[in-house]
Design an enzyme around this catalytic site. Structure first.
Site, PDB file in Angstrom:
ATOM      1  N   LYS A  11     -19.185  86.883 -53.761  1.00 21.40           N
ATOM      2  CA  LYS A  11     -19.248  86.910 -52.312  1.00 21.40           C
ATOM      3  C   LYS A  11     -19.774  85.833 -51.534  1.00 21.40           C
ATOM      4  O   LYS A  11     -20.462  85.187 -52.187  1.00 21.40           O
ATOM      5  CB  LYS A  11     -19.738  88.414 -51.766  1.00 21.40           C
ATOM      6  CG  LYS A  11     -19.130  89.627 -52.627  1.00 21.40           C
ATOM      7  CD  LYS A  11     -19.783  90.791 -52.029  1.00 21.40           C
ATOM      8  CE  LYS A  11     -19.115  92.215 -52.478  1.00 21.40           C
ATOM      9  NZ  LYS A  11     -19.421  93.191 -51.899  1.00 21.40           N
ATOM     10  N   TYR A  51     -10.496  96.422 -48.945  1.00 17.39           N
ATOM     11  CA  TYR A  51     -11.674  97.432 -48.719  1.00 17.39           C
ATOM     12  C   TYR A  51     -10.912  98.393 -47.851  1.00 17.39           C
ATOM     13  O   TYR A  51     -11.524  99.158 -47.137  1.00 17.39           O
ATOM     14  CB  TYR A  51     -12.748  96.687 -47.884  1.00 17.39           C
ATOM     15  CG  TYR A  51     -13.736  95.831 -48.797  1.00 17.39           C
ATOM     16  CD1 TYR A  51     -14.330  96.649 -49.994  1.00 17.39           C
ATOM     17  CD2 TYR A  51     -13.805  94.757 -48.676  1.00 17.39           C
ATOM     18  CE1 TYR A  51     -15.050  95.835 -50.581  1.00 17.39           C
ATOM     19  CE2 TYR A  51     -14.931  93.984 -49.196  1.00 17.39           C
ATOM     20  CZ  TYR A  51     -15.413  94.739 -50.241  1.00 17.39           C
ATOM     21  OH  TYR A  51     -16.183  94.170 -51.195  1.00 17.39           O
ATOM     22  N   THR A  93     -24.581  99.569 -56.102  1.00 15.65           N
ATOM     23  CA  THR A  93     -24.129  99.058 -54.974  1.00 15.65           C
ATOM     24  C   THR A  93     -25.288  98.383 -53.789  1.00 15.65           C
ATOM     25  O   THR A  93     -25.097  97.454 -53.394  1.00 15.65           O
ATOM     26  CB  THR A  93     -23.138  99.995 -54.059  1.00 15.65           C
ATOM     27  OG1 THR A  93     -22.133 100.522 -54.897  1.00 15.65           O
ATOM     28  CG2 THR A  93     -22.797  99.354 -52.749  1.00 15.65           C
ATOM     29  N   ASN A 114     -24.593  91.887 -51.136  1.00 20.38           N
ATOM     30  CA  ASN A 114     -24.755  92.093 -52.258  1.00 20.38           C
ATOM     31  C   ASN A 114     -24.083  91.338 -53.251  1.00 20.38           C
ATOM     32  O   ASN A 114     -24.023  91.924 -54.512  1.00 20.38           O
ATOM     33  CB  ASN A 114     -24.764  93.815 -52.607  1.00 20.38           C
ATOM     34  CG  ASN A 114     -23.230  94.215 -52.484  1.00 20.38           C
ATOM     35  OD1 ASN A 114     -22.354  93.423 -52.161  1.00 20.38           O
ATOM     36  ND2 ASN A 114     -23.022  95.600 -52.324  1.00 20.38           N
ATOM     37  N   HIS A 117     -18.518  91.575 -56.436  1.00 20.55           N
ATOM     38  CA  HIS A 117     -17.670  92.712 -56.477  1.00 20.55           C
ATOM     39  C   HIS A 117     -17.146  92.840 -57.433  1.00 20.55           C
ATOM     40  O   HIS A 117     -16.756  91.965 -58.503  1.00 20.55           O
ATOM     41  CB  HIS A 117     -16.705  92.561 -55.368  1.00 20.55           C
ATOM     42  CG  HIS A 117     -15.479  93.202 -55.449  1.00 20.55           C
ATOM     43  ND1 HIS A 117     -15.360  94.572 -55.091  1.00 20.55           N
ATOM     44  CD2 HIS A 117     -14.031  93.102 -56.249  1.00 20.55           C
ATOM     45  CE1 HIS A 117     -14.283  95.223 -55.550  1.00 20.55           C
ATOM     46  NE2 HIS A 117     -13.452  94.373 -55.989  1.00 20.55           N
ATOM     47  N   GLU A 128      -6.120  94.780 -57.096  1.00 19.61           N
ATOM     48  CA  GLU A 128      -6.897  93.927 -56.686  1.00 19.61           C
ATOM     49  C   GLU A 128      -6.376  92.642 -57.371  1.00 19.61           C
ATOM     50  O   GLU A 128      -6.547  91.475 -56.732  1.00 19.61           O
ATOM     51  CB  GLU A 128      -8.126  94.160 -56.815  1.00 19.61           C
ATOM     52  CG  GLU A 128      -8.806  95.217 -56.136  1.00 19.61           C
ATOM     53  CD  GLU A 128     -10.440  95.579 -56.131  1.00 19.61           C
ATOM     54  OE1 GLU A 128     -10.844  96.522 -55.286  1.00 19.61           O
ATOM     55  OE2 GLU A 128     -11.009  95.189 -57.236  1.00 19.61           O
TER      56      GLU A 128
HETATM   57  P1  ATP Z   1     -17.572  96.472 -53.918  1.00 17.67           P
HETATM   58  O1  ATP Z   1     -16.619  97.073 -53.694  1.00 17.67           O
HETATM   59  O2  ATP Z   1     -18.003  95.478 -52.946  1.00 17.67           O
HETATM   60  O3  ATP Z   1     -17.775  95.728 -55.439  1.00 17.67           O
HETATM   61  P2  ATP Z   1     -19.120  98.692 -54.575  1.00 17.67           P
HETATM   62  O4  ATP Z   1     -17.708  99.242 -55.161  1.00 17.67           O
HETATM   63  O5  ATP Z   1     -20.275  98.971 -55.315  1.00 17.67           O
HETATM   64  O6  ATP Z   1     -18.986  97.352 -53.940  1.00 17.67           O
HETATM   65  P3  ATP Z   1     -18.118 100.348 -52.320  1.00 17.67           P
HETATM   66  O7  ATP Z   1     -18.402 101.711 -52.157  1.00 17.67           O
HETATM   67  O8  ATP Z   1     -16.910 100.049 -52.796  1.00 17.67           O
HETATM   68  O9  ATP Z   1     -19.264  99.852 -53.323  1.00 17.67           O
HETATM   69  O10 ATP Z   1     -18.770  99.453 -50.825  1.00 17.67           O
HETATM   70  C1  ATP Z   1     -17.878  98.380 -50.609  1.00 17.67           C
HETATM   71  C2  ATP Z   1     -19.059  97.502 -50.013  1.00 17.67           C
HETATM   72  O11 ATP Z   1     -19.134  98.214 -48.782  1.00 17.67           O
HETATM   73  C3  ATP Z   1     -20.458  97.424 -50.482  1.00 17.67           C
HETATM   74  O12 ATP Z   1     -20.433  96.565 -51.581  1.00 17.67           O
HETATM   75  C4  ATP Z   1     -21.339  97.191 -49.561  1.00 17.67           C
HETATM   76  O13 ATP Z   1     -21.504  95.745 -49.351  1.00 17.67           O
HETATM   77  C5  ATP Z   1     -20.842  97.871 -48.431  1.00 17.67           C
HETATM   78  N1  ATP Z   1     -21.202  99.248 -48.144  1.00 17.67           N
HETATM   79  C6  ATP Z   1     -21.121 100.538 -48.889  1.00 17.67           C
HETATM   80  N2  ATP Z   1     -21.559 101.329 -48.264  1.00 17.67           N
HETATM   81  C7  ATP Z   1     -22.293 100.860 -47.454  1.00 17.67           C
HETATM   82  C8  ATP Z   1     -23.105 101.339 -46.201  1.00 17.67           C
HETATM   83  N3  ATP Z   1     -23.533 102.629 -46.530  1.00 17.67           N
HETATM   84  N4  ATP Z   1     -23.643 100.829 -45.467  1.00 17.67           N
HETATM   85  C9  ATP Z   1     -23.346  99.649 -45.326  1.00 17.67           C
HETATM   86  N5  ATP Z   1     -22.622  98.943 -46.111  1.00 17.67           N
HETATM   87  C10 ATP Z   1     -22.058  99.504 -47.264  1.00 17.67           C
HETATM   88 MG    MG Z   2     -16.026  99.108 -54.296  1.00 18.88          MG
END
Ligand code: ATP
Ligand code: MG
Length: 137
Positions: A11, A51, A93, A114, A117, A128
């Site tokens: 990212k 997303y 996450t 974070n 991805h 994706e």
């Molecule tokens: P990613 O899809 O980015 O790999 P992930 O699959 O671990 O991450 P997801 O649930 O898909 O987590 O959430 C996508 C992204 O949205 C997370 O990486 C995080 O940066 C953001 N995110 C998720 N939950 C929250 C939250 N409660 N508050 C703020 N940001 C969040």
């Molecule tokens: Mg995700």
């Protein structure tokens, strides 16, 4: 056990912090092949599609702002059980919950930035990879 392809991304925070080499070193040390790679700025529309599952969440616009805030490194990884394996390497996450030794555990402190991805399931990986690397079709 099966050979899988997954979509991985470093990212904008990871690129800004020059973690690209470190993360690719971990991927290769683990035993995955980087079968496609590009540094790119994600168009906003692509980010919203990527997303899309979070469209109705309160953090959606901030998430899209962040992921389009600078270049990312998009990759396709290939290896045994690569989808779950790359997720395990990234860690939880929320970096506050991510174990030491994972990427988020070692390199991040907040959920909104974070570092990496990874696709969360085979169908997601197909979608994706198609979105970011249509030429692999
Ligand atoms: P990613 O899809 O980015 O790999 P992930 O699959 O671990 O991450 P997801 O649930 O898909 O987590 O959430 C996508 C992204 O949205 C997370 O990486 C995080 O940066 C953001 N995110 C998720 N939950 C929250 C939250 N409660 N508050 C703020 N940001 C969040
Ligand atoms: Mg995700």
């Amino acid at each position: 056990m099966s050979t899988e392809r997954t979509f991985a991304m470093i990212k904008p925070d990871g690129v800004r912090r020059r973690l690209v080499g470190e993360l690719i070193a971990r991927i290769e040390a683990k035993g995955y092949d980087v079968v496609a790679l590009k540094r790119m700025e994600i168009p906003r529309e692509t980010a919203e599609t990527h997303y899309g599952e979070h469209r109705d969440k309160p953090f959606f616009s901030g998430l899209v702002d962040f992921i389009t805030s600078g270049p990312v490194v998009a990759m396709v990884l290939e290896g045994e059980d690569a989808i779950a394996g790359w997720r395990t390497m990234m860690g939880a996450t929320n970096p506050a919950d991510a174990a030491p030794g994972t990427i988020r555990g070692d390199f991040a402190t907040t959920i909104d930035e974070n570092v990496a991805h990874g696709s969360d399931a085979p169908e997601t990986a197909r979608r994706e990879i198609d979105l970011f690397f249509p030429e692999l079709g």
